[in-house]
Design a protein around this motif. Structure first.
Motif, PDB file in Angstrom:
ATOM      1  N   UNK A 118      -5.686   8.129  -4.382  1.00 14.18           N
ATOM      2  CA  UNK A 118      -5.591   8.398  -2.826  1.00 14.18           C
ATOM      3  C   UNK A 118      -6.924   7.786  -2.297  1.00 14.18           C
ATOM      4  N   UNK A 119      -7.839   7.825  -2.821  1.00 13.60           N
ATOM      5  CA  UNK A 119      -9.389   7.503  -2.277  1.00 13.60           C
ATOM      6  C   UNK A 119      -9.223   5.934  -1.937  1.00 13.60           C
ATOM      7  N   UNK A 120      -8.729   5.183  -3.140  1.00 15.21           N
ATOM      8  CA  UNK A 120      -8.474   3.706  -2.913  1.00 15.21           C
ATOM      9  C   UNK A 120      -7.606   3.294  -1.613  1.00 15.21           C
ATOM     10  N   UNK A 121      -6.686   4.184  -1.551  1.00 13.44           N
ATOM     11  CA  UNK A 121      -5.559   3.942  -0.368  1.00 13.44           C
ATOM     12  C   UNK A 121      -5.947   4.275   0.832  1.00 13.44           C
ATOM     13  N   UNK A 157       0.666  -1.126  -0.217  1.00  8.54           N
ATOM     14  CA  UNK A 157      -0.077   0.209   0.054  1.00  8.54           C
ATOM     15  C   UNK A 157       0.933   1.337   0.215  1.00  8.54           C
ATOM     16  N   UNK A 158       1.881   1.193   0.715  1.00  6.13           N
ATOM     17  CA  UNK A 158       2.743   2.436   0.871  1.00  6.13           C
ATOM     18  C   UNK A 158       3.718   2.563  -0.415  1.00  6.13           C
ATOM     19  N   UNK A 166      -6.933  13.036  -1.465  1.00  8.81           N
ATOM     20  CA  UNK A 166      -7.902  11.988  -1.693  1.00  8.81           C
ATOM     21  C   UNK A 166      -7.770  10.860  -0.618  1.00  8.81           C
ATOM     22  N   UNK A 167      -6.572  10.685  -0.215  1.00 10.68           N
ATOM     23  CA  UNK A 167      -6.163   9.659   0.788  1.00 10.68           C
ATOM     24  C   UNK A 167      -6.766  10.224   2.099  1.00 10.68           C
ATOM     25  N   UNK A 192      -5.788   1.494   3.794  1.00 17.40           N
ATOM     26  CA  UNK A 192      -4.759   1.433   4.872  1.00 17.40           C
ATOM     27  C   UNK A 192      -5.378   1.409   6.291  1.00 17.40           C
ATOM     28  N   UNK A 193      -6.369   2.359   6.631  1.00 14.61           N
ATOM     29  CA  UNK A 193      -6.931   2.323   7.855  1.00 14.61           C
ATOM     30  C   UNK A 193      -7.534   0.832   8.330  1.00 14.61           C
ATOM     31  N   UNK A 194      -8.380   0.343   7.214  1.00  9.61           N
ATOM     32  CA  UNK A 194      -8.911  -0.950   7.263  1.00  9.61           C
ATOM     33  C   UNK A 194      -7.807  -2.245   7.751  1.00  9.61           C
ATOM     34  N   UNK A 195      -6.922  -2.207   6.832  1.00  3.97           N
ATOM     35  CA  UNK A 195      -5.745  -2.811   6.944  1.00  3.97           C
ATOM     36  C   UNK A 195      -5.089  -2.798   8.296  1.00  3.97           C
ATOM     37  N   UNK A 196      -4.753  -1.743   8.579  1.00  3.08           N
ATOM     38  CA  UNK A 196      -4.160  -1.401   9.887  1.00  3.08           C
ATOM     39  C   UNK A 196      -5.066  -1.921  11.318  1.00  3.08           C
ATOM     40  N   UNK A 197      -6.350  -1.831  11.112  1.00  3.05           N
ATOM     41  CA  UNK A 197      -7.148  -2.544  12.112  1.00  3.05           C
ATOM     42  C   UNK A 197      -7.177  -3.842  12.286  1.00  3.05           C
TER      43      UNK A 197
END
Length: 469
Positions: free
Chosen positions: A375-378, A286-287, A321-322, A382-387
């Motif tokens: 940016x919207x996709x990422x 992702x990054x 967008x992110x 990212x927050x959901x993956x980190x969760x």
């Protein structure tokens, strides 16, 4: 007093929204870290003139920081789990702020690089604990929202970096690129003292695994140097091969050490938890997808004749967008959409955008739109993956989990920069569009891995209770 965590004032601790104060405080560090990552490159020209140094020497201002940061994130997270995450976070601010002031006063390039290493030590203490502090402060049902706000603070720092850096260098000089961290750090230190909760669940460390740290640092440093060499760093081919061989050897030695050590630096059993390994791979990719375009687009647009101001506006569409998706997804998406579903949706959007970038001609208007959508996709992913990752870790190992998340983020950042640089390095002189499309195809592979990682994540994860006090 200096080695014990102090509780928050009772008036803060008893508020129903006390967790928001903790999240806001952590956002200071998230903002500063990304601002510093994107602002320093604006000083390269001034540093070359100031110290009469070649570009290869000036690049170590960034490289020394990154190598130190990646090597320390996991061990610092492990120590914070044992001694207190709030304590390490506050001392991280002290080290980062003091080193920033020293960087601004550096009398030579060598001194500046040395101070950047100290700054990276402070940044590791901040970043290894930021995700853990958010995850253990927020109520379980609000963890994704809290991590989204933290990710948005990172995106804001990333977006403002080039603009703020250019303005500072053009007006008051390169030294204030580092000096700007000082007032922010002082405010954040005071806020953290009063607003961050104590660590209530700890994971004691009877002895520290120094050999594990040596092997981990050797592996990550060799890997990043090898990637930099492959993407154009002036080293002979045998040295590049040797760096990759050293990284593989040190990585194997690290794994063997963790299996034999009585108190390992990283409990490998944690990586076997259902959501952890796929999540960490997804975080890295992702990054990689986030930072690759931040290197690619400015180079391509400037070569195509766009002004630096227009280029800056276009590039800002990606972190904008992110931030929009990371903070607004909770209000737009139905609650029935799980973290795994959000990861899949975000990764699929990223694939669609990169497919377009691989074939659409480079133009400011189209590029800004595509970057905003990327940016919207990422920002969804990212927050959901980190969760998913942080819910899988035991509360007592939250610092280790946060360190792993941020280490993969840093590695993904470095790989994103290196792969795009490699694509541009291999392209024939003057061939802007083919190089851009080639880089987009590299990033497309990473987005495909994001989809696979999200698909392999568990459909449901257990919620762990908040431990904040």
């Amino acid at each position: 007093m200096l080695v014990r965590e102090r509780p928050r004032p009772e008036a803060i601790r008893n508020r129903s929204n006390a967790w928001w104060f903790a999240v806001a405080t952590v956002c200071f560090g998230a903002f500063m870290g990304q601002l510093d990552a994107s602002i320093v490159t604006l000083t390269y020209h001034s540093l070359r003139v100031q110290f009469d140094a070649p570009l290869a020497g000036v690049e170590w201002v960034s490289l020394a920081y990154l190598l130190t940061l990646v090597a320390l994130l996991v061990p610092v997270g492990r120590l914070a789990d044992a001694r207190g995450r709030k304590l390490f976070y506050l001392y991280g601010f002290v080290a980062f702020t003091a080193a920033s002031a020293a960087c601004g006063l550096a009398p030579s390039l060598g001194a500046l690089i040395a101070f950047r290493v100290v700054q990276a030590v402070g940044a590791a203490m901040l970043q290894a604990n930021s995700v853990a502090l958010v995850a253990t402060s927020a109520p379980p049902e609000r963890m994704r929202t809290a991590l989204g706000v933290q990710a948005a603070a990172q995106a804001l720092g990333l977006a403002l970096g080039p603009t703020v850096g250019a303005a500072l260098v053009a007006t008051v000089g390169w030294r204030w690129v580092f000096g700007i961290n000082v007032p922010i750090g002082v405010v954040a230190l005071v806020a953290g003292h009063f607003l961050l909760p104590r660590t209530r669940s700890r994971n004691p460390v009877p002895t520290f695994d120094w050999w594990g740290l040596v092997w981990l640092a050797t592996a990550t440093t060799s890997l990043l140097l090898g990637v930099s060499a492959a993407s154009g760093l002036p080293l002979p081919p045998w040295a590049t091969v040797g760096l990759f061989a050293a990284a593989a050897t040190a990585g194997l030695a690290f794994v063997l050490r963790q299996r034999r050590a009585q108190v390992p630096l990283l409990d490998l059993a944690l990586l076997r938890l259902p959501a952890v390994s796929p999540g960490l791979v997804g975080s890295l990719c992702g990054y990689l997808v986030l930072f690759g375009p931040l290197v690619l687009v400015p180079i391509v647009l400037v070569r195509a004749g766009c002004s630096e101001v227009l280029t800056g506006v276009v590039v800002s569409a990606l972190p904008a967008g992110f931030a929009l998706a990371a903070t607004g997804a909770e209000r737009i998406l139905p609650r029935a959409v799980t973290d795994r579903g959000r990861c899949l949706l975000g990764a699929v959007i990223a694939i669609g955008v990169l497919l377009c970038m691989a074939v659409v001609p480079v133009a400011p208007g189209w590029t800004a739109l595509l970057l905003a959508l990327l940016g919207v996709g990422l920002g969804l992913f990212t927050p959901a993956n980190n969760t998913l990752i942080m819910r899988a870790f035991p509360v007592a190992a939250s610092g280790t989990g946060g360190g792993l998340v941020n280490m993969t983020r840093s590695l993904g950042t470095a790989l994103g920069v290196a792969l795009v640089t490699l694509a541009l390095h291999l392209a024939p002189a003057g061939s802007v569009a083919p190089a851009a499309h080639s880089a987009a195809r590299m990033l497309l592979v990473a987005a495909g891995v994001m989809v696979l990682a999200a698909w392999l994540s568990p459909r449901r994860t257990a919620s762990k209770g908040s431990v904040a006090e």
